[in-house]
Enzyme design. Structure first.
Site, short mmCIF file in Angstrom:
data_model
loop_
_atom_site.label_atom_id
_atom_site.label_comp_id
_atom_site.label_asym_id
_atom_site.label_seq_id
_atom_site.Cartn_x
_atom_site.Cartn_y
_atom_site.Cartn_z
CB CYS A 269 -68.09 -19.90 -63.69
SG CYS A 269 -67.71 -21.10 -62.39
CG HIS A 316 -70.16 -18.02 -60.26
ND1 HIS A 316 -70.56 -18.76 -61.35
CD2 HIS A 316 -70.07 -16.73 -60.71
CE1 HIS A 316 -70.72 -17.96 -62.40
NE2 HIS A 316 -70.42 -16.71 -62.04
CG HIS A 328 -70.50 -14.05 -64.74
ND1 HIS A 328 -71.23 -14.67 -63.76
CD2 HIS A 328 -71.34 -13.15 -65.32
CE1 HIS A 328 -72.46 -14.18 -63.73
NE2 HIS A 328 -72.55 -13.25 -64.66
#
Length: 355
Positions: A269, A316, A328
């Site tokens: 991420c 995240h 993402h």
């Protein structure tokens, strides 16, 4: 002479007891075997556990990346210190050569008491000139000695600092190994759980993933799928640094998620967000825990396309893509894609880079 007696036959009662006992033993063994075999987990239980393991693996991945970034910083610091020590040692050697030259000059002057040299001199004026030169040499010698002492102190301090940095580096390398082992273990455990499912059940999970993606697409008002498609906003019309980062990230749709990767073939991420901003001409740090400090924190209602968005205790990060959607790198087994923020877990805050 030995007698031959007929063996005594067991009574009916004894036979019955033995039969019942044996049957009970068989039943108990069968019951124990049934208890020993664990029940096959249900597909929903497996999915929940796998999602939890993927979240834990991602958290460990970010911690690993942070330790790896620190390792790089420490290696540079240690290298710089070692260069300083080497240069300092060279300077110290030059100073020692200078003090040796001064000592040699004094020795060649004879080292005789100045008053006695004046008394014995046939040319007092010439002697006085020489004496003045000797005084200058003595003053120079004192300066060189002072410089040597200062340089030795500096070198000792730099060596001690380098030694401490090397110890820190070793600790970070150990942490790296632990974090890597942790996230690899979580991923292996998730794969093992998935392997307990039948092919039909695994196909069902994949179908649910696709349906989830379609719901996210409908929420964004555009068509997207696991390998790309339409965007929630027209990235070509998004201006500024954030817009350029979002446009860059959109070119990576469909590339696989991989722990610890930062492109160009796969990403985790924070690897994707760092890569995207680099393409836009801005340098941000490598991991979620430090990317949160790479700009101005903003609330959900202030988000604009391209802003960094953080979820689940900073484990995240993605890029806000407009219409309550992010772009993402989601998780192991998935690809860079758009997704509704409603499915992302706990929203922390946004960060506007360069804002």
């Amino acid at each position: 002479m030995a007698s031959h007696r007929r063996p005594k036959q067991p009574s009916r009662t004894r036979v019955t007891v033995l039969t019942v006992t044996a049957a009970a033993a068989v039943a108990f063994t069968a019951q124990s075997g049934a208890q020993a075999a664990p029940a096959k987990p249900k597909i929903d239980e497996v999915k929940s556990k796998v999602d939890k393991l993927h979240h834990e693996a991602e958290e460990a991945t970010e911690q690993y990346n942070q330790a790896d970034e620190r390792r790089g910083e420490l290696q540079k610091e240690v290298g710089d210190l070692q260069d300083k020590v080497a240069r300092g040692q060279q300077e110290l050697n030059v100073l020692r050569d200078q003090i040796g030259s001064v000592a040699s000059a004094q020795y060649r002057s004879g080292g005789i008491d100045p008053a006695l040299q004046l008394f014995l001199s046939a040319d007092p004026d010439t002697y006085l000139d020489k004496a003045s030169a000797i005084d200058q040499l003595s003053a120079q010698q004192a300066d060189v000695l002072t410089s040597i002492q200062a340089k030795q102190r500096t070198l000792a301090q730099q060596r001690a600092e380098a030694t401490a940095k090397l110890a820190d580096l070793e600790d970070v390398r150990k942490t790296l190994g632990e974090k890597k082992q942790k996230f690899q273990g979580k991923l292996a455990e998730a794969r093992k759980l998935l392997d307990t499912l039948t092919k039909a059940e695994q196909d069902r999970l994949k179908q649910e993933e696709r349906e989830k993606e379609e719901r996210a697409s409908r929420a964004a008002g555009q068509r997207t799928d696991l390998t790309g498609g339409g965007a929630p906003v027209d990235v070509s019309n998004v201006s500024g640094l954030a817009g350029k980062a979002l446009a860059a990230a959109a070119t990576q749709i469909g590339k696989a998620y991989a722990s610890g990767e930062e492109g160009p073939n796969s990403y985790d991420c924070s690897g994707l967000t760092q890569w995207a901003y680099r393409q836009a001409g801005a340098r941000i740090s490598r991991v979620t825990y430090t990317q949160q400090n790479d700009g101005t924190k903003i609330g959900r209602s202030q988000l604009q396309p391209g802003d960094l968005v953080f979820f689940n205790g900073l484990s995240h990060v993605g890029l806000y893509a407009g219409n309550n959607t992010i772009l993402h790198a989601p998780k192991p087994g998935a690809f860079v894609r758009y997704e509704s923020m409603d499915y992302m877990g706990t929203f922390q805050f946004g960060v506007r880079v360069g804002g």
